[in-house]
Motif scaffolding. Structure first.
Motif, short mmCIF file in Angstrom:
data_model
loop_
_atom_site.label_atom_id
_atom_site.label_comp_id
_atom_site.label_asym_id
_atom_site.label_seq_id
_atom_site.Cartn_x
_atom_site.Cartn_y
_atom_site.Cartn_z
N HIS A 126 -16.33 -37.95 47.07
CA HIS A 126 -15.89 -36.82 45.95
C HIS A 126 -14.50 -35.90 46.06
N ILE A 127 -14.57 -35.52 47.22
CA ILE A 127 -13.23 -34.85 47.43
C ILE A 127 -11.95 -35.47 47.15
N VAL A 128 -11.94 -36.87 47.79
CA VAL A 128 -10.84 -37.63 47.33
C VAL A 128 -10.88 -38.07 45.95
N PHE A 129 -11.86 -38.34 45.29
CA PHE A 129 -11.94 -38.80 44.01
C PHE A 129 -11.57 -37.70 43.20
N GLY A 130 -12.01 -36.34 43.28
CA GLY A 130 -11.56 -35.10 42.58
C GLY A 130 -10.06 -35.08 42.71
N LYS A 131 -9.31 -35.37 43.68
CA LYS A 131 -7.84 -35.25 43.78
C LYS A 131 -7.14 -36.16 42.62
N THR A 132 -7.98 -37.57 42.55
CA THR A 132 -7.35 -38.28 41.85
C THR A 132 -7.46 -37.95 40.15
N VAL A 133 -8.31 -37.04 39.96
CA VAL A 133 -8.71 -37.05 38.33
C VAL A 133 -7.34 -36.25 37.48
N GLN A 192 -13.09 -30.08 43.29
CA GLN A 192 -12.00 -29.81 42.68
C GLN A 192 -11.74 -30.94 41.49
N ASN A 193 -12.76 -31.26 41.16
CA ASN A 193 -12.52 -32.29 39.95
C ASN A 193 -12.56 -31.67 38.82
N THR A 194 -11.41 -31.85 37.92
CA THR A 194 -11.07 -30.91 36.98
C THR A 194 -11.51 -31.51 35.41
#
Lengths: 354, 354, 354
Positions: free
Chosen positions: A69-76, A225-227
């Protein structure tokens, strides 16, 4: 000129494009505690330092899905700020464990583009990778999203649909470095079932239900940090299609994985994500239930201590799973299905049981 | 005789009084994780150890506002338990970074007293200071509050209104010790804008909105050990003026600062608080939006790597900020303005961009 | 055959049975931060490393009740998954402090069994013990629960009701190893009252009220890995007797203890739990108030720095405690009483005050 990030639109992506995502993030014991409080997870490898040490690890790694989820959040902010829908995952592999103190950063490559028939949106395929501070790859997966066009009249790119494996073949699964499972005490892990006890076709109702409250899904999604605005902006979402903020799909995956402890308690690690669909939206107030099906079993090269189980994990809302609900007679998902997820877990063999 | 703390009333304060506040508090990685989960902040200095190390710091310090709220929370039982309103802030300076492991304690000095015309209340000005365990000063600010009198008939003290600077002049700003900003990669920090890119008079709509839920503001306010009853006691507050608990103003400041990342992503540190008003109350369910105005730019003595930007940060509730709302034609704040905040941030210069 | 844990029914317990509970849990600074955010506790021993060090401890131990709830949580899947009611506690002793980094595990012994007159349920008494990773005992307590029978027609076991002390006698209280209270500064701890200042019969209204929100009690209960369904499954509980999930009783104990800071601020540690009843259910939305009565004072062998206070701690819902509510004229608890709790705390003597 505006200084705010409006996110990328379909026209902004081009095939082969490499995107470095912002905000490297040091993971801490605080994140691990919050993840536990948000999910109730009990997989022992992630909540006991002595247990992890006994199996060759320096200490308890954070949950695989927390890292995801942290990696995913960075991509958002780069990939899906203007996404209409998160369409799918494929070829996801967990390649290294993440420990408190590690700092994760992420990159993506655009591997497919296809305008949709409406001309209003397009589908973007990206391969996203998560790295530790030293550059070692810990996570590699493909997802595709439907993204708005800035201008419906702009020309469509040549359509490129990447070829993706239907699932990660067992030879490509990576057992975490250093892991040596030597003794699993069912009284300690909470489950007496091992690799040999599961058979393809077997279904497990995970029985328990977990309500999702407004503050919980937001705390989780901000922790990653998913925005994406749809999870946070009540003022606009209350006027939107759902009448409320939508719960980040990753929250549902994590809850379903945590619920699956009841029946799969020895599934120490997630090795791969083969496929996954967020079938229907989840809103605060919904109660998540889950069931699993054993899809496949695989030995792992050179390992007598552990094997791999390929699982379908289905999450529902407000519907118990004793009858393993999925699709109706016409093959359409029921409206109370939230998630249909296909993944590999690492499961100790009975020879290591004490 | 009661053993419970009923807080101080206006009569209990005298000019020059020194108050040592209770409950020194060791800040941890757990606090930092919670702060992140509660605000969604993405300022890189505070979430990446390697980034902080690359700029001369031992590791990532906690957010400046987390330190501020913890120090503020310590002052509440002595200063504002019987406060009717938190009227303003002035001359606030951040003098040292706070790291996980540091223990914060606080003291205040009464620097002004003035009975209000109603005779029911008085205004108390305090200069509050936050210290590390070794006694080094990390935070110094003035706030003033309207406090109830125990007995309306008690005599008024000689009115003393302290002279306070309208804003902290740039020569009094303190760059965190050891900080050497050498290379800022916009792909890493998430913003391509530097000191030179901002001009006084420029306004930035931070676009995103963040809903505030009941549990979130309470978790934050308890984390700061802020004990003001209006944030927690639903039983009495539901019968009160607002019909609900009021959100601690510091929660709004933190959310607005986190939202300001979108447009001010390289604003690594807060250097000073010049002024601030909580214009209208925030309740759970409100969605917070924010906009900023560049008020002033200042070089910092001896520094070519960083400058200071003085910013007005305005937060609204349930009102997007594309038109930069603030006051009506008569100069009165709109009812949906939550916060009007004047502060200095440290901003890297373009010369350090890579 | 099902692979999910349906919990034990009354028939599954036998006298003298030893149960090793699953999921050893490493406690971290993240847990401590969450506990603080969830309760607002201010007892200095648990939030300041320098304060703890000054009194002979290596650093701040986690709150005694956090350790208690984690141990309790471990017992739930085996003892109380099918419990109708948590009936009481007795003979509970805190035997060692728990620090971030410690890993807790738990065992229970069945010490009493008695079928109830309805024939549908039975009462199970267990002595549960919590241990550190090195096997040292940190917590030892008895609780009893009413558990459903799998089959009402199954025969009743010979009834055995254990003899339990009405309270832990002072000679059995254990002062935490290494603790040497040498100087307590009331300005630092937040309370000027010491052992000598409290008298048996004295009652203290803790004044403040704390609302309990849905997300808060769930975060807490999941943090403790307590899996009892009644706290989480909204889908079933909304159709149940209360129309909502019930708040874990331990959440109420922790809130009441945190509220008791206001009047008992120097009560550094909990030494024992003598008795406790969850008199009425707590639901999200309730505001918890608390009052205490000094039941007994005891010197501790060989200690001039600290003594023990035996306290009754009463928590109410939506009812202030200025009149110390408990029971009606017929001796029945009022409906707004949540908790009647009898415990020992360690209280410094005035000789150590500075």
């Amino acid at each position: 000129m505006t200084k705010t990030n409006a996110g990328n639109f379909f026209e902004d992506f081009c095939l082969g494009q490499e995107i470095r995502h912002a905000t490297p993030r040091t993971v801490t014991a605080g994140d691990a505690a919050l993840y536990l409080a948000l999910t109730g997870s009990r997989f022992l490898q992630h909540c006991s330092d002595p247990f992890a040490s006994a199996h060759g690890l320096p200490r308890a790694p954070v949950e695989d899905l927390l890292a995801f989820h942290i990696v995913f959040g960075k991509t958002v902010p780069d990939i899906s700020l203007n996404a209409v829908a998160n369409l799918g995952y494929a070829d996801g592999r967990f390649l290294g464990l993440v420990y408190p103190g590690d700092t994760l950063h992420a990159r993506s490559e655009v591997i497919g583009l296809k305008q949709t028939s409406s001309g209003q949106t397009g589908i973007v395929w990206v391969r996203s990778r998560g790295f530790r501070q030293d550059g070692t790859l810990v996570l590699d997966y493909v997802r595709w999203v439907m993204v708005r066009k800035r201008d419906p009249k702009s020309p469509a790119p040549d359509p490129v649909t990447p070829e993706l494996p239907r699932f990660v073949t067992p030879d490509r699964l990576v057992v975490p470095a250093g892991l040596r499972v030597s003794r699993i005490d069912p009284a300690e892990t909470g489950s007496p079932f091992f690799f040999e006890d599961y058979e393809p076709g077997e279904r497990i109702d995970h029985v328990d239900g977990m309500g999702v409250m407004e503050s919980e899904h937001r705390l989780a999604t901000r922790l990653y940090q998913n925005t994406a605005r749809v999870h946070f902006n009540d003022h606009t979402e209350r006027q939107g299609r759902l009448g409320a903020c939508i719960v980040y799909g990753g929250v549902v995956i994590s809850l379903a994985r945590a619920l699956s402890f009841n029946g799969l308690g020895n599934a120490l690690h997630i090795l791969a994500i083969n496929a996954g669909s967020h079938v229907n939206p989840c809103r605060a107030g919904d109660t998540v239930y889950a069931w699993s099906e054993i899809l496949q079993k695989a030995d792992l090269p050179g390992r007598t201590d552990v094997g791999a189980l390929r699982l379908r994990l289905v999450a529902t809302k407000n519907r118990p799973c004793h009858d393993f609900p999925l699709k109706d007679a016409e093959g359409k998902y029921f409206q109370d299905i939230l998630l249909d997820f296909d993944y590999w877990v690492l499961m100790p063999k009975r020879s290591v049981a004490v």
